[in-house]
Scaffold this motif. Structure first.
Motif, PDB file in Angstrom:
ATOM      1  N   THR A  29      -0.287  19.711 -18.135  1.00  0.00           N
ATOM      2  CA  THR A  29      -0.468  19.599 -16.340  1.00  0.00           C
ATOM      3  C   THR A  29      -0.583  20.676 -15.925  1.00  0.00           C
ATOM      4  N   VAL A  30      -1.692  20.462 -14.377  1.00  0.00           N
ATOM      5  CA  VAL A  30      -2.316  22.106 -13.804  1.00  0.00           C
ATOM      6  C   VAL A  30      -1.946  21.543 -12.604  1.00  0.00           C
ATOM      7  N   GLY A  31      -2.128  22.470 -11.998  1.00  0.00           N
ATOM      8  CA  GLY A  31      -2.191  23.053 -10.423  1.00  0.00           C
ATOM      9  C   GLY A  31      -3.964  22.928 -10.246  1.00  0.00           C
ATOM     10  N   ILE A  32      -4.256  22.147  -9.488  1.00  0.00           N
ATOM     11  CA  ILE A  32      -5.570  22.116  -8.852  1.00  0.00           C
ATOM     12  C   ILE A  32      -5.164  22.287  -7.395  1.00  0.00           C
ATOM     13  N   GLU A  33      -5.902  23.338  -6.241  1.00  0.00           N
ATOM     14  CA  GLU A  33      -5.205  24.091  -5.280  1.00  0.00           C
ATOM     15  C   GLU A  33      -6.532  24.014  -4.155  1.00  0.00           C
ATOM     16  N   VAL A  34      -6.738  23.873  -3.365  1.00  0.00           N
ATOM     17  CA  VAL A  34      -8.502  23.155  -3.005  1.00  0.00           C
ATOM     18  C   VAL A  34      -7.940  23.552  -1.018  1.00  0.00           C
ATOM     19  N   ASP A  35      -9.173  24.442  -0.387  1.00  0.00           N
ATOM     20  CA  ASP A  35      -8.003  25.071   0.441  1.00  0.00           C
ATOM     21  C   ASP A  35      -6.996  25.215   0.850  1.00  0.00           C
ATOM     22  N   GLY A  36      -5.881  25.294  -0.217  1.00  0.00           N
ATOM     23  CA  GLY A  36      -4.791  26.005   0.430  1.00  0.00           C
ATOM     24  C   GLY A  36      -3.652  24.986   0.216  1.00  0.00           C
ATOM     25  N   ALA A  37      -4.293  23.643  -0.234  1.00  0.00           N
ATOM     26  CA  ALA A  37      -3.861  22.107  -0.591  1.00  0.00           C
ATOM     27  C   ALA A  37      -3.338  22.037  -1.651  1.00  0.00           C
ATOM     28  N   MET A  38      -2.481  22.032  -2.074  1.00  0.00           N
ATOM     29  CA  MET A  38      -1.955  22.230  -3.391  1.00  0.00           C
ATOM     30  C   MET A  38      -1.599  20.647  -4.603  1.00  0.00           C
ATOM     31  N   VAL A  39      -2.473  20.213  -5.008  1.00  0.00           N
ATOM     32  CA  VAL A  39      -2.277  18.630  -6.653  1.00  0.00           C
ATOM     33  C   VAL A  39      -1.495  19.531  -7.970  1.00  0.00           C
ATOM     34  N   PHE A  40      -0.629  18.752  -8.244  1.00  0.00           N
ATOM     35  CA  PHE A  40      -0.556  18.521  -9.785  1.00  0.00           C
ATOM     36  C   PHE A  40      -1.101  17.730 -10.339  1.00  0.00           C
ATOM     37  N   ARG A  41      -1.797  17.337 -11.517  1.00  0.00           N
ATOM     38  CA  ARG A  41      -2.434  15.962 -12.289  1.00  0.00           C
ATOM     39  C   ARG A  41      -1.623  16.406 -13.931  1.00  0.00           C
ATOM     40  N   GLU A  42      -2.398  15.569 -14.552  1.00  0.00           N
ATOM     41  CA  GLU A  42      -2.100  15.399 -15.943  1.00  0.00           C
ATOM     42  C   GLU A  42      -3.512  15.622 -16.059  1.00  0.00           C
ATOM     43  N   THR A  43      -3.184  16.278 -17.665  1.00  0.00           N
ATOM     44  CA  THR A  43      -5.118  16.473 -17.487  1.00  0.00           C
ATOM     45  C   THR A  43      -4.980  16.700 -19.077  1.00  0.00           C
ATOM     46  N   ARG A  44      -6.209  16.266 -20.245  1.00  0.00           N
ATOM     47  CA  ARG A  44      -6.467  16.605 -21.532  1.00  0.00           C
ATOM     48  C   ARG A  44      -7.690  17.120 -21.687  1.00  0.00           C
ATOM     49  N   GLN A  45      -8.584  17.593 -20.712  1.00  0.00           N
ATOM     50  CA  GLN A  45      -9.564  18.644 -20.483  1.00  0.00           C
ATOM     51  C   GLN A  45      -9.324  20.141 -21.113  1.00  0.00           C
ATOM     52  N   THR A  46      -9.885  20.290 -21.586  1.00  0.00           N
ATOM     53  CA  THR A  46      -9.912  21.937 -21.866  1.00  0.00           C
ATOM     54  C   THR A  46     -10.689  22.754 -21.403  1.00  0.00           C
ATOM     55  N   ARG A  47     -11.736  22.637 -20.495  1.00  0.00           N
ATOM     56  CA  ARG A  47     -12.332  23.322 -19.111  1.00  0.00           C
ATOM     57  C   ARG A  47     -11.958  23.271 -17.943  1.00  0.00           C
ATOM     58  N   ILE A  48     -12.265  24.348 -16.934  1.00  0.00           N
ATOM     59  CA  ILE A  48     -12.187  24.114 -15.160  1.00  0.00           C
ATOM     60  C   ILE A  48     -12.950  22.723 -14.737  1.00  0.00           C
ATOM     61  N   ASP A  49     -14.193  23.214 -15.621  1.00  0.00           N
ATOM     62  CA  ASP A  49     -15.257  22.564 -14.906  1.00  0.00           C
ATOM     63  C   ASP A  49     -14.883  20.841 -15.567  1.00  0.00           C
ATOM     64  N   GLY A  50     -14.297  20.323 -16.406  1.00  0.00           N
ATOM     65  CA  GLY A  50     -14.468  19.443 -17.301  1.00  0.00           C
ATOM     66  C   GLY A  50     -12.877  18.360 -15.855  1.00  0.00           C
ATOM     67  N   LEU A  51     -12.075  19.269 -16.042  1.00  0.00           N
ATOM     68  CA  LEU A  51     -11.459  19.015 -14.854  1.00  0.00           C
ATOM     69  C   LEU A  51     -11.619  18.908 -13.204  1.00  0.00           C
ATOM     70  N   LEU A  52     -11.976  19.601 -12.906  1.00  0.00           N
ATOM     71  CA  LEU A  52     -12.875  19.532 -11.456  1.00  0.00           C
ATOM     72  C   LEU A  52     -13.962  17.966 -11.375  1.00  0.00           C
ATOM     73  N   ARG A  53     -14.317  17.820 -12.597  1.00  0.00           N
ATOM     74  CA  ARG A  53     -15.106  16.588 -12.717  1.00  0.00           C
ATOM     75  C   ARG A  53     -14.509  15.106 -13.084  1.00  0.00           C
ATOM     76  N   GLU A  54     -13.365  15.471 -13.414  1.00  0.00           N
ATOM     77  CA  GLU A  54     -12.203  14.959 -13.611  1.00  0.00           C
ATOM     78  C   GLU A  54     -11.371  14.336 -12.251  1.00  0.00           C
ATOM     79  N   ALA A  55     -11.413  15.641 -11.686  1.00  0.00           N
ATOM     80  CA  ALA A  55     -10.701  15.076 -10.608  1.00  0.00           C
ATOM     81  C   ALA A  55     -11.285  14.315  -8.983  1.00  0.00           C
ATOM     82  N   GLY A  56     -13.152  14.398  -9.467  1.00  0.00           N
ATOM     83  CA  GLY A  56     -14.371  14.756  -8.245  1.00  0.00           C
ATOM     84  C   GLY A  56     -13.826  15.140  -8.084  1.00  0.00           C
ATOM     85  N   LEU A  57     -14.006  16.691  -8.217  1.00  0.00           N
ATOM     86  CA  LEU A  57     -13.969  17.749  -7.070  1.00  0.00           C
ATOM     87  C   LEU A  57     -15.836  18.464  -7.495  1.00  0.00           C
TER      88      LEU A  57
END
Length: 266
Positions: free
Chosen positions: A54-82
């Motif tokens: 479980t990781v948190g993603i804060e975009v311009d001050g707005a925070m969301v949490f999501r489940e992921t199996r990604q191991t790197r931040i770039d993979g997480l951002l791609r997975e989240a469509g960012l």
């Protein structure tokens, strides 16, 4: 002889192997190679898809949490469509490892036009507040300066608005820009405060104002003038740093005529 092949091995005595064994050895080697390739593929896949977290993603001050199996931040951002432009800020960096409980912060860059002393400068920034954006431009406003955001007076600690994460080419340093070249941008204006001195009767005080004229500066400093009071220099004189202003107060006078008392100041 037929069916027998000599095989020479360095440092080993020559031996004879039946020819029919060679295809069998080749098949076994192919099986081993396939296994090794499959194992390598599994290892590569495991490098990009790890244990659930479980990781948190804060975009311009707005925070969301999501489940992921990604191991790197770039993979997480791609997975989240960012997607992030080169001018956006990602903390930690895109190649950083993800662990359970990680928080990734993405701050979009925004285009800013800075107005100061009638000069305009355009740059991009990922600053969170107006004060941080001004600091990037080398401006540290004093407590007496007036700061306007989109033409409205604000505190320098006001959060800088985002405009949809627009991708803007980063500018290494602030560069002059004309009014027609900067439409639809976030505008920050700084009106520096001037220190001036007021002599009012027996008292002399130092005052601070961002006004353009002596009259407006006295009003901004909270000094009240009555209609008959006069100043040196006149109220319409442009304000400048270090200017001395003398206030001549009118005195109350009364005149009685035809039995009527008239009071005025002169």
């Amino acid at each position: 002889e037929d069916g027998i092949r000599d095989v020479a091995v360095t440092g080993v005595q020559t031996c004879a192997l039946p020819i029919f064994l060679f295809p069998l050895m080749q098949r076994r080697a192919g099986i081993h190679l396939t296994f090794l390739c499959s194992l390598a593929g599994i290892l590569v896949a495991w490098g990009s898809i790890g244990a659930p977290k479980t990781v948190g993603i804060e975009v311009d001050g707005a925070m969301v949490f999501r489940e992921t199996r990604q191991t790197r931040i770039d993979g997480l951002l791609r997975e989240a469509g960012l997607t992030a432009s080169i001018a956006d800020a990602i903390d930690p960096g895109p190649a950083a490892a993800l662990t359970d409980g990680s928080v990734v912060r993405l701050r979009r860059s925004v285009p800013v036009v800075l107005v100061r002393n009638s000069e305009r400068y355009q740059f991009t920034t990922t600053a969170a507040t107006v004060r941080e954006a001004l600091a990037e431009a080398g401006i540290l406003p004093s407590s007496f300066d007036q700061v306007l955001l989109q033409a409205r007076p604000v505190s320098a600690d006001t959060p800088l608005p985002r405009v949809g994460g627009a991708v803007v080419r980063p500018v290494a340093s602030a560069a002059p820009v004309g009014p027609s070249e900067a439409p639809d941008l976030i505008t920050i204006e700084v009106r520096p405060a001037y220190t001036f001195y007021v002599q009012d009767g027996a008292y002399t005080l130092a005052a601070h104002a961002t006004a353009e004229t002596v009259g407006d500066a006295l009003r901004e400093a909270g000094l009240t003038l009555l209609p008959a009071d006069i100043t040196e220099p006149p109220l319409t004189t442009p304000l400048a740093a270090g200017r001395h202003v003398r206030v001549h107060r009118a005195t109350a006078t009364s005149i009685t005529a035809d039995g009527e008392r008239h009071e005025f100041r002169t």
